[in-house]
Design a protein around this motif. Sequence first.
Motif, PDB file in Angstrom:
ATOM      1  N   ILE A 114     -11.979   0.177   0.806  1.00  0.00           N
ATOM      2  CA  ILE A 114     -13.373   0.341   0.390  1.00  0.00           C
ATOM      3  C   ILE A 114     -13.481   0.127  -1.122  1.00  0.00           C
ATOM      4  O   ILE A 114     -12.628   0.576  -1.884  1.00  0.00           O
ATOM      5  CB  ILE A 114     -13.875   1.752   0.763  1.00  0.00           C
ATOM      6  N   GLU A 115     -14.537  -0.543  -1.550  1.00  0.00           N
ATOM      7  CA  GLU A 115     -14.784  -0.746  -2.990  1.00  0.00           C
ATOM      8  C   GLU A 115     -15.697   0.367  -3.503  1.00  0.00           C
ATOM      9  O   GLU A 115     -16.859   0.463  -3.114  1.00  0.00           O
ATOM     10  CB  GLU A 115     -15.422  -2.107  -3.237  1.00  0.00           C
TER      11      GLU A 115
ATOM     12  N   SER B 256     -11.100  -0.216  -6.569  1.00  0.00           N
ATOM     13  CA  SER B 256     -11.982  -1.379  -6.670  1.00  0.00           C
ATOM     14  C   SER B 256     -11.829  -2.299  -5.462  1.00  0.00           C
ATOM     15  O   SER B 256     -12.463  -3.353  -5.393  1.00  0.00           O
ATOM     16  CB  SER B 256     -11.689  -2.154  -7.959  1.00  0.00           C
ATOM     17  N   GLY B 257     -10.963  -1.921  -4.521  1.00  0.00           N
ATOM     18  CA  GLY B 257     -10.783  -2.680  -3.290  1.00  0.00           C
ATOM     19  C   GLY B 257     -10.021  -3.978  -3.440  1.00  0.00           C
ATOM     20  O   GLY B 257     -10.158  -4.881  -2.612  1.00  0.00           O
TER      21      GLY B 257
ATOM     22  N   ALA C 281      -0.265  -6.912  -2.236  1.00  0.00           N
ATOM     23  CA  ALA C 281       0.531  -7.658  -1.254  1.00  0.00           C
ATOM     24  C   ALA C 281       2.019  -7.403  -1.475  1.00  0.00           C
ATOM     25  O   ALA C 281       2.525  -7.510  -2.593  1.00  0.00           O
ATOM     26  CB  ALA C 281       0.239  -9.154  -1.367  1.00  0.00           C
ATOM     27  N   GLY C 282       2.707  -7.018  -0.406  1.00  0.00           N
ATOM     28  CA  GLY C 282       4.139  -6.768  -0.484  1.00  0.00           C
ATOM     29  C   GLY C 282       4.511  -5.376  -0.942  1.00  0.00           C
ATOM     30  O   GLY C 282       5.695  -5.021  -0.944  1.00  0.00           O
ATOM     31  N   LEU C 283       3.528  -4.567  -1.325  1.00  0.00           N
ATOM     32  CA  LEU C 283       3.784  -3.197  -1.765  1.00  0.00           C
ATOM     33  C   LEU C 283       3.536  -2.226  -0.610  1.00  0.00           C
ATOM     34  O   LEU C 283       2.922  -2.564   0.397  1.00  0.00           O
ATOM     35  CB  LEU C 283       2.892  -2.838  -2.956  1.00  0.00           C
ATOM     36  N   GLU C 284       4.004  -0.994  -0.777  1.00  0.00           N
ATOM     37  CA  GLU C 284       3.857   0.010   0.277  1.00  0.00           C
ATOM     38  C   GLU C 284       2.390   0.261   0.617  1.00  0.00           C
ATOM     39  O   GLU C 284       2.047   0.504   1.785  1.00  0.00           O
ATOM     40  CB  GLU C 284       4.521   1.320  -0.152  1.00  0.00           C
ATOM     41  N   MET C 285       1.517   0.189  -0.378  1.00  0.00           N
ATOM     42  CA  MET C 285       0.095   0.445  -0.148  1.00  0.00           C
ATOM     43  C   MET C 285      -0.498  -0.509   0.891  1.00  0.00           C
ATOM     44  O   MET C 285      -1.373  -0.118   1.676  1.00  0.00           O
ATOM     45  CB  MET C 285      -0.682   0.319  -1.461  1.00  0.00           C
ATOM     46  N   GLU C 286      -0.025  -1.737   0.922  1.00  0.00           N
ATOM     47  CA  GLU C 286      -0.543  -2.722   1.874  1.00  0.00           C
ATOM     48  C   GLU C 286      -0.340  -2.249   3.311  1.00  0.00           C
ATOM     49  O   GLU C 286      -1.185  -2.481   4.184  1.00  0.00           O
ATOM     50  CB  GLU C 286       0.155  -4.068   1.657  1.00  0.00           C
TER      51      GLU C 286
END
Length: 275
Positions: free
Chosen positions: A80-81, A61-62, A68-73
Amino acid sequence: MSKLYPIGIQNFEDLRKKDYIYVDKTALIYQLISTGKYYFLSRPRRFGKSLLISTLEAYFSGKRELFAGLEMEKLEKDWIEYPVLHLDLNTQKYDSVEKLEGILNDALCRWEDIYGSRESETSLSLRFQGIIRRAAEKTGHNTVILIDEYDKPMLQAIGNPELQTEYRNTLKAFYGALKSCDGYIQFAMLTGVTKFGKVSVFSDLNNLMDISMINRFSEICGITEEELHRYFDDDIHTLAEKLGTGYEETCARLKLNYDGYHFSFKSPGMYNPFS
């Protein structure tokens, strides 16, 4: 400030906004979405499947701010949404075919309110296919499909072969939309407790990759021993003081009660947060 434990909370957005503790699985999730398209994952109940699905929903969902603060960031650059169709079959009681069809119909109606419908789509599976296509065409991005506890209806009918057969036929056609609409799908994941055999709902879904016992994804749900100490070590020391036991004995008791799950030959023992 003491950590907030998300007891009973399976919604990633709620968990992150209210600053509950979250064992970061987003590097594995990024690997999942970067290396494949169709997945199936089996895990025992209360193992974090619903939280995984909710995390995938937030990602697709974007909702960058939630990571924030996680590895994904650090890993994701585009954010993309995508249109997301999330079906949760976990919370209902399935005591008749009408009940199952009613729940599927309710989900389809909600999605049709957003993406429209066609009179020619007269069955549940045709409506699902139409929604997948229109969602992609309307948004300009392919559709994401997330199905949590896909097998719940059949498990509830395990003692009623006739009803289970009817459930199987209904769900086989419904889930078959994933194969029919391949060109409109960005990502799809089904979770459940069991994997039924080739003669059941999966017989048409030979494009599903079963990651239930694959080593590189064995830690995607549950808590490893390393994660246990990285996220909870202070509280384990506090627990040891409250129990009047030493730290090492407390760790041993936690291991005895919560460890013991292995999902591949090489995977570490996984702790289940509940049992």
